[in-house]
Motif scaffolding. Structure first.
Motif, PDB file in Angstrom:
ATOM      1  N   ARG A  67      -1.343 -60.420 -10.907  1.00  0.00           N
ATOM      2  CA  ARG A  67      -0.803 -60.460  -9.535  1.00  0.00           C
ATOM      3  C   ARG A  67      -0.029 -59.188  -9.227  1.00  0.00           C
ATOM      4  NH1 ARG A  67       2.608 -65.129  -7.883  1.00  0.00           N
ATOM      5  NH2 ARG A  67       3.399 -65.169 -10.009  1.00  0.00           N
ATOM      6  N   GLY A  68      -0.689 -58.083  -9.493  1.00  0.00           N
ATOM      7  CA  GLY A  68      -0.098 -56.795  -9.139  1.00  0.00           C
ATOM      8  C   GLY A  68       1.140 -56.447  -9.932  1.00  0.00           C
ATOM      9  N   ALA A  69       1.309 -57.089 -11.104  1.00  0.00           N
ATOM     10  CA  ALA A  69       2.469 -56.839 -11.981  1.00  0.00           C
ATOM     11  C   ALA A  69       3.794 -57.110 -11.269  1.00  0.00           C
ATOM     12  CB  ALA A  69       2.450 -55.428 -12.564  1.00  0.00           C
TER      13      ALA A  69
ATOM     14  N   GLN B 184       0.711 -49.864  -9.735  1.00  0.00           N
ATOM     15  CA  GLN B 184      -0.658 -49.949 -10.240  1.00  0.00           C
ATOM     16  C   GLN B 184      -1.328 -48.587 -10.139  1.00  0.00           C
ATOM     17  OE1 GLN B 184      -2.990 -52.941  -8.242  1.00  0.00           O
ATOM     18  NE2 GLN B 184      -4.894 -52.402  -9.324  1.00  0.00           N
ATOM     19  N   LEU B 185      -2.002 -48.192 -11.209  1.00  0.00           N
ATOM     20  CA  LEU B 185      -2.703 -46.902 -11.196  1.00  0.00           C
ATOM     21  C   LEU B 185      -4.065 -47.074 -10.530  1.00  0.00           C
ATOM     22  CD1 LEU B 185      -2.649 -43.912 -12.316  1.00  0.00           C
ATOM     23  CD2 LEU B 185      -4.106 -44.780 -14.167  1.00  0.00           C
ATOM     24  N   PRO B 186      -4.388 -46.200  -9.575  1.00  0.00           N
ATOM     25  CA  PRO B 186      -5.748 -46.239  -9.022  1.00  0.00           C
ATOM     26  C   PRO B 186      -6.751 -45.965 -10.141  1.00  0.00           C
ATOM     27  CG  PRO B 186      -4.304 -44.883  -7.661  1.00  0.00           C
ATOM     28  CD  PRO B 186      -3.556 -45.166  -8.925  1.00  0.00           C
ATOM     29  N   LEU B 187      -7.569 -46.949 -10.484  1.00  0.00           N
ATOM     30  CA  LEU B 187      -8.422 -46.881 -11.668  1.00  0.00           C
ATOM     31  C   LEU B 187      -9.890 -46.938 -11.275  1.00  0.00           C
ATOM     32  CD1 LEU B 187      -8.157 -46.906 -14.822  1.00  0.00           C
ATOM     33  CD2 LEU B 187      -8.399 -49.398 -14.697  1.00  0.00           C
ATOM     34  N   GLY B 188     -10.697 -46.167 -11.949  1.00  0.00           N
ATOM     35  CA  GLY B 188     -12.135 -46.198 -11.710  1.00  0.00           C
ATOM     36  C   GLY B 188     -12.856 -45.684 -12.940  1.00  0.00           C
ATOM     37  N   THR B 189     -14.122 -45.404 -12.809  1.00  0.00           N
ATOM     38  CA  THR B 189     -14.910 -44.859 -13.921  1.00  0.00           C
ATOM     39  C   THR B 189     -15.672 -43.634 -13.434  1.00  0.00           C
ATOM     40  OG1 THR B 189     -16.711 -46.376 -13.371  1.00  0.00           O
ATOM     41  CG2 THR B 189     -15.210 -47.058 -15.127  1.00  0.00           C
ATOM     42  N   ASP B 190     -15.971 -42.741 -14.361  1.00  0.00           N
ATOM     43  CA  ASP B 190     -16.781 -41.585 -13.976  1.00  0.00           C
ATOM     44  C   ASP B 190     -18.258 -41.862 -14.283  1.00  0.00           C
ATOM     45  OD1 ASP B 190     -17.081 -41.260 -16.709  1.00  0.00           O
ATOM     46  OD2 ASP B 190     -15.722 -39.534 -16.852  1.00  0.00           O
TER      47      ASP B 190
ATOM     48  N   THR C 225      -2.438 -57.592  -6.080  1.00  0.00           N
ATOM     49  CA  THR C 225      -3.250 -56.616  -6.814  1.00  0.00           C
ATOM     50  C   THR C 225      -4.110 -55.817  -5.824  1.00  0.00           C
ATOM     51  OG1 THR C 225      -3.416 -58.182  -8.642  1.00  0.00           O
ATOM     52  CG2 THR C 225      -4.955 -56.349  -8.638  1.00  0.00           C
ATOM     53  N   ASN C 226      -4.241 -54.528  -6.067  1.00  0.00           N
ATOM     54  CA  ASN C 226      -5.181 -53.722  -5.285  1.00  0.00           C
ATOM     55  C   ASN C 226      -6.544 -53.851  -5.966  1.00  0.00           C
ATOM     56  OD1 ASN C 226      -6.807 -51.655  -4.201  1.00  0.00           O
ATOM     57  ND2 ASN C 226      -4.971 -50.521  -3.578  1.00  0.00           N
TER      58      ASN C 226
ATOM     59  N   ALA D 115      -4.667 -51.162 -14.664  1.00  0.00           N
ATOM     60  CA  ALA D 115      -3.713 -50.268 -15.339  1.00  0.00           C
ATOM     61  C   ALA D 115      -2.425 -50.191 -14.519  1.00  0.00           C
ATOM     62  CB  ALA D 115      -4.312 -48.872 -15.504  1.00  0.00           C
ATOM     63  N   TYR D 116      -1.306 -50.287 -15.216  1.00  0.00           N
ATOM     64  CA  TYR D 116       0.011 -50.214 -14.560  1.00  0.00           C
ATOM     65  C   TYR D 116       0.874 -49.159 -15.246  1.00  0.00           C
ATOM     66  CZ  TYR D 116      -1.247 -54.786 -12.610  1.00  0.00           C
ATOM     67  OH  TYR D 116      -1.882 -55.803 -11.962  1.00  0.00           O
ATOM     68  N   SER D 117       1.849 -48.672 -14.510  1.00  0.00           N
ATOM     69  CA  SER D 117       2.825 -47.774 -15.131  1.00  0.00           C
ATOM     70  C   SER D 117       3.519 -48.511 -16.270  1.00  0.00           C
ATOM     71  CB  SER D 117       3.867 -47.324 -14.109  1.00  0.00           C
ATOM     72  OG  SER D 117       4.951 -46.691 -14.766  1.00  0.00           O
ATOM     73  N   LYS D 118       3.740 -47.796 -17.345  1.00  0.00           N
ATOM     74  CA  LYS D 118       4.381 -48.401 -18.511  1.00  0.00           C
ATOM     75  C   LYS D 118       5.904 -48.300 -18.427  1.00  0.00           C
ATOM     76  CE  LYS D 118       4.143 -47.982 -23.587  1.00  0.00           C
ATOM     77  NZ  LYS D 118       3.628 -49.289 -23.969  1.00  0.00           N
ATOM     78  N   VAL D 119       6.386 -47.592 -17.422  1.00  0.00           N
ATOM     79  CA  VAL D 119       7.830 -47.368 -17.300  1.00  0.00           C
ATOM     80  C   VAL D 119       8.453 -48.542 -16.539  1.00  0.00           C
ATOM     81  CG1 VAL D 119       9.618 -45.758 -16.570  1.00  0.00           C
ATOM     82  CG2 VAL D 119       7.348 -44.911 -17.194  1.00  0.00           C
ATOM     83  N   CYS D 120       9.299 -49.285 -17.204  1.00  0.00           N
ATOM     84  CA  CYS D 120       9.881 -50.486 -16.598  1.00  0.00           C
ATOM     85  C   CYS D 120      10.667 -50.120 -15.337  1.00  0.00           C
ATOM     86  CB  CYS D 120      10.805 -51.190 -17.592  1.00  0.00           C
ATOM     87  SG  CYS D 120      11.529 -52.708 -16.943  1.00  0.00           S
ATOM     88  N   THR D 121      10.502 -50.935 -14.329  1.00  0.00           N
ATOM     89  CA  THR D 121      11.170 -50.664 -13.054  1.00  0.00           C
ATOM     90  C   THR D 121      12.632 -51.098 -13.054  1.00  0.00           C
ATOM     91  OG1 THR D 121      10.242 -52.764 -12.297  1.00  0.00           O
ATOM     92  CG2 THR D 121       9.101 -50.755 -11.637  1.00  0.00           C
ATOM     93  N   HIS D 122      13.094 -51.656 -14.182  1.00  0.00           N
ATOM     94  CA  HIS D 122      14.510 -52.007 -14.252  1.00  0.00           C
ATOM     95  C   HIS D 122      15.327 -50.800 -14.684  1.00  0.00           C
ATOM     96  CE1 HIS D 122      18.014 -53.888 -16.517  1.00  0.00           C
ATOM     97  NE2 HIS D 122      18.289 -53.957 -15.239  1.00  0.00           N
ATOM     98  N   ALA D 123      15.140 -50.357 -15.903  1.00  0.00           N
ATOM     99  CA  ALA D 123      15.938 -49.226 -16.392  1.00  0.00           C
ATOM    100  C   ALA D 123      15.098 -48.217 -17.158  1.00  0.00           C
ATOM    101  CB  ALA D 123      17.088 -49.724 -17.261  1.00  0.00           C
ATOM    102  N   GLY D 124      13.788 -48.315 -17.054  1.00  0.00           N
ATOM    103  CA  GLY D 124      12.944 -47.252 -17.592  1.00  0.00           C
ATOM    104  C   GLY D 124      12.454 -47.419 -19.011  1.00  0.00           C
ATOM    105  N   CYS D 125      12.700 -48.542 -19.644  1.00  0.00           N
ATOM    106  CA  CYS D 125      12.165 -48.752 -20.996  1.00  0.00           C
ATOM    107  C   CYS D 125      10.640 -48.868 -20.929  1.00  0.00           C
ATOM    108  CB  CYS D 125      12.740 -50.038 -21.598  1.00  0.00           C
ATOM    109  SG  CYS D 125      14.453 -49.909 -22.112  1.00  0.00           S
TER     110      CYS D 125
END
Ligand code: FES
Length: 290
Positions: A249-251, A264-270, A202-203, A214-224
């Motif tokens: 553990r970093g997905a 992993q999406l670089p996440l923060g707050t404003d 994890t970063n 926050a992680y990308s919702k697009v599966c790294t197998h076939a994109g579901c």
């Protein structure tokens, strides 16, 4: 003199079994006819596909072409390997005198037949490339950049920005870049784990309040779309082929066919406490293709 020619002129061999007639003009005609049929079937397959006829039509053309090509090649080589048994006597006095083996297979028009088969194979092979345009345009860099930019707020499907303290513990939510709702390649799954500590890889700089990631919702197998979460072990699931990712553990993948972690999406707050991206993903989202 070639081996073949030498064999044909040997007077010491006697034919004892001849199950098929020796190659003849009839065989040549079969080879030539098969080559023509295969080429025509290949063209028929390509045209049928281009005109979007039924699968029965171009499937039949494909089957006919394959059969004709196979048959033609089989007949072409039949005079190199004739179904004939011949006996060579052990002693010179036993040498046969009846029929010399030179009657086995006079080679006629072989280059014409060979070229016909090569031509038919070429036409048929090219026709098999005709479905390629239907694959659509290449993705190019479409998966390498998303709509996340530094300072972009995370919003719900309703367009509502999200405060870090408004996400329920043990819950997940599908979120989007503000202004790009339903841009599927940018979809993100926001996870708030319970009392669990995050671990490598994890970063940690991109974890908010030690509990939001926050992680990308697009599966790294076939994109579901990855959309299921099991709180007991912080596992994210893809419903298509059951790939499972460890959210603390970093997905990284822990089960299923995929080999890559969810980016992993670089996440923060404003300043107002809303969740924002600190930039785009630093790696390609979705299936890796090179
Ligand atoms: S697309 Fe997710 S496991 Fe296959």
């Amino acid at each position: 003199m070639s081996d073949r020619e030498a064999e044909q002129t040997r007077p010491d061999l006697t034919i004892v079994s001849e199950e098929t007639p020796p190659p003849s003009q009839a065989n040549d005609a079969l080879v030539l006819g098969s080559a023509i049929i295969a080429a025509l079937a290949g063209v028929g397959f390509a045209v049928g596909l281009a005109l979007r006829t039924s699968i029965t039509v171009y499937g039949t053309a494909l089957a006919i072409g394959l059969l004709a090509l196979g048959f033609g090649i089989r007949r072409y080589f039949s005079d190199l390997f004739p179904d004939i048994e011949a006996v060579e006597p052990r002693h010179p006095e036993q040498q046969a005198t009846e029929e010399p083996v030179s009657a086995i297979a006079p080679l006629q028009r072989r280059s014409l037949l060979r070229n016909a088969l090569i031509g038919a194979s070429g036409v048929f092979g090219l026709s098999l490339l005709s479905p390629v345009p239907s694959l659509g345009p290449a993705p190019g860099d479409a998966l390498r950049t998303t709509d996340w930019r530094r300072g972009t707020r995370l919003v719900t499907t309703d367009g509502e920005p999200i405060r870090a303290d408004n996400v329920a513990s043990g819950g997940v939510a599908t979120v989007w870049p503000e202004g790009s709702i339903n841009n599927e390649i940018s979809a993100v799954i926001l996870v708030r784990v319970g009392d669990t500590e995050f671990k490598d890889p994890t970063n940690f700089d991109w974890v908010v309040n030690n509990e939001l990631v926050a992680y990308s919702k697009v599966c790294t197998h076939a994109g579901c779309p990855v959309g299921l979460f099991r709180e007991t072990d912080n596992a994210l699931f893809c419903p298509c082929h059951q790939s499972t990712f460890d959210a603390v553990r970093g997905a990284i993948p822990t089960f299923g066919p995929t080999a890559r972690a969810l980016p992993q999406l670089p996440l923060g707050t404003d300043a107002e406490g809303f969740l924002i991206a600190l930039g785009d993903f630093t790696e390609q989202v979705g299936p890796a293709y090179g």
